[in-house]
Every structure is written in C-alpha cells, then in structure tokens.
Design a protein around this motif. Sequence first.
Motif, mmCIF file in Angstrom:
data_model
loop_
_atom_site.group_PDB
_atom_site.id
_atom_site.type_symbol
_atom_site.label_atom_id
_atom_site.label_comp_id
_atom_site.label_asym_id
_atom_site.label_seq_id
_atom_site.Cartn_x
_atom_site.Cartn_y
_atom_site.Cartn_z
ATOM 1 N N THR A 172 -17.332 40.273 44.399
ATOM 2 C CA THR A 172 -17.935 38.544 44.387
ATOM 3 C C THR A 172 -19.591 39.234 45.193
ATOM 4 O OG1 THR A 172 -17.410 38.128 46.674
ATOM 5 C CG2 THR A 172 -16.076 36.677 44.937
ATOM 6 N N THR A 173 -20.884 38.460 45.233
ATOM 7 C CA THR A 173 -21.515 39.076 44.814
ATOM 8 C C THR A 173 -22.471 37.907 47.022
ATOM 9 O OG1 THR A 173 -23.121 36.777 44.264
ATOM 10 C CG2 THR A 173 -22.766 38.990 42.689
ATOM 11 N N PRO A 174 -23.010 39.060 47.553
ATOM 12 C CA PRO A 174 -23.669 37.750 48.716
ATOM 13 C C PRO A 174 -23.731 36.874 48.836
ATOM 14 C CG PRO A 174 -24.307 40.552 48.186
ATOM 15 C CD PRO A 174 -23.581 40.528 47.359
ATOM 16 N N GLU A 175 -24.616 36.923 47.943
ATOM 17 C CA GLU A 175 -24.589 34.943 47.092
ATOM 18 C C GLU A 175 -24.061 34.135 47.169
ATOM 19 O OE1 GLU A 175 -28.045 38.471 46.812
ATOM 20 O OE2 GLU A 175 -26.232 38.081 46.227
ATOM 21 N N GLU A 176 -22.705 34.480 46.021
ATOM 22 C CA GLU A 176 -21.865 33.416 45.947
ATOM 23 C C GLU A 176 -20.935 33.469 47.643
ATOM 24 O OE1 GLU A 176 -20.533 35.440 41.191
ATOM 25 O OE2 GLU A 176 -19.654 36.259 43.206
ATOM 26 N N GLN A 177 -21.324 34.688 48.855
ATOM 27 C CA GLN A 177 -20.543 34.769 49.722
ATOM 28 C C GLN A 177 -21.296 33.671 50.876
ATOM 29 O OE1 GLN A 177 -17.699 35.000 50.820
ATOM 30 N NE2 GLN A 177 -16.586 36.034 48.571
ATOM 31 N N ALA A 178 -23.008 33.597 50.420
ATOM 32 C CA ALA A 178 -24.014 32.603 51.815
ATOM 33 C C ALA A 178 -23.738 31.591 51.096
ATOM 34 C CB ALA A 178 -24.969 33.400 51.439
#
Length: 278
Positions: free
Chosen positions: A224-230
Amino acid sequence: MSDVLGYKGKRVIVSGCFSGMGEATAKLLVSLGAEVHGFDFKESAVPMASFTQIDLRDPASLESAVGGVGGKVDALFNCAGLPGGGGFPPMDTMKVNFLGTRHLTEQVIPLMGDKGAIVSIASTGGLGWSRRIPVHMQLLATQGFQAGLDWCEANQDQVAEGYAFSKEAVIVWTQFMGAQLIKKGIRINCSLPSPTQTPMMATFHATSGKEVVDAAAEPLGRYTTPEEQAGPLVLINSDLAGVVNGVVLPVDGGFMGGLATGQVDISKMMGAAKKQDA
C-alpha cells in the motif's frame, strides 16, 4: 458538507510526521484545514502550524513537546515507529513503538478536555496479541515510562526482538483504554497496516526478508501507499466516526479476511521466516 470530517480549525498532533504514513497524514490534515502540530526525530517539510523535535525514547522530550503545544488538542495521531526484524535494539523498538507512544498519549489526554480522538499505528505483525493478553496486562499495569521499561527489561524473553511484542502491546492497550477513556468523551483506536511503501521498507526487507513481507501483502498483491494508510487514520479520528472506539482496524487490502477464511497461506510467511533465522 464541505467539512464533513470536521477538521477545520481543529488542533491536532501528528507524531512521526517526517516521512511515510505520518507525513501523509499530516499533509492530509493540513489540506482539511486542521491546525497541525508535528513531532518527530527528524524535521518535517510539511507546512504545519509548528514542528517540535522529539525522541520517543526520552520521556522528558515528549513532556516538553506537549507542553509547548499547550491549549486544547482535539486529536492525536501516533504514527512514529521503528521496524522489526532486529534492525534496532529491542529496547529501543519497545520505547518508540509502545512506551514512548503511551507516554506521549498520557501527556496529551489532559489537553483534550471532554472530547478527543486518538489513533495509533499498530501492525499485522502484532497478530499474536490474543495469545498473550495476560502478559500484556502486566505491562499495562505499570505506571509511567520508567516502570514500563523496567518491566520490559525484566521480561526480555517476552519482548524478544521488540517489534511484534510492541505492536501487540499497542493493540491490547488500545482495547483496554477504549473502555476507560470513552467515559471522558475521548476515543482511542489503532490501525493494522499491511506492508506499506515507506522509507522503513528497506529495513523490513533486510531483516525479515522480502518473501515474508510479500506474503503479508496478499491478497492485494502489492504494497500500500502512505496515502492509502493516512486516509483511514484521518477518518477514524474524525467527527464521522464519533462512536468508533477501542477498534483494531485492518487496513490491509483483505489480508486479515483472507487469513481468517483460509485464502492466505500463513505457512509461506512462517517458512520464509525460519529460513531467515537459519
């Protein structure tokens, strides 16, 4: 409805805002109109209301940082952490991932008044929590940073390399404190990210092995990307999630569901891990 998440004008703290999920979270909160105060060991480039250097291994730095923010704090995002696999001394990993996170949270809670929200990043690497609840309750019974560290040093067989145990501790602490803090109007939750493409990934590959990490990225089939986790972190601390409390939220593209229904082969992870240890 333009501020449906309710962050406009809210004062929030993001710990771990230098890179990865914490940086993505801070950026998103700034874009939503929040007054963001960032904490990290390294200085962040995100245009926040303030930045304070902290060391989660040093409780005095945490107390000073929170004191510097002062005033009413509406939400806390505990995004700082160290990777596992033995890349760092076990006690450093415990201090950053749990003891420091708990201490920072305890400093912020009095600033929240009768309403607030807290979210911490745990990990799918902490899935063994349910088998060790009595052990974790011993740790949770300690009062303060030093008492928690003393317990960890006396129970190094449980702490092991630090990562899995620290993330388990975050999970158990979140569920325990959920029932306590809600009586004050404060919610606390945590997320379980699957492997995410952050600067820590190189350490995960070097210490745990790419095969192990890749197995934890199923069934999504990618990191996943950091943005998807944020996004889920910001959502769970928002006004829309007003009664979501004590929740351990998988943000993993279906890993937990696949594991529970036999569609993810955990033996791939275990087998690869054994090869790494050999």
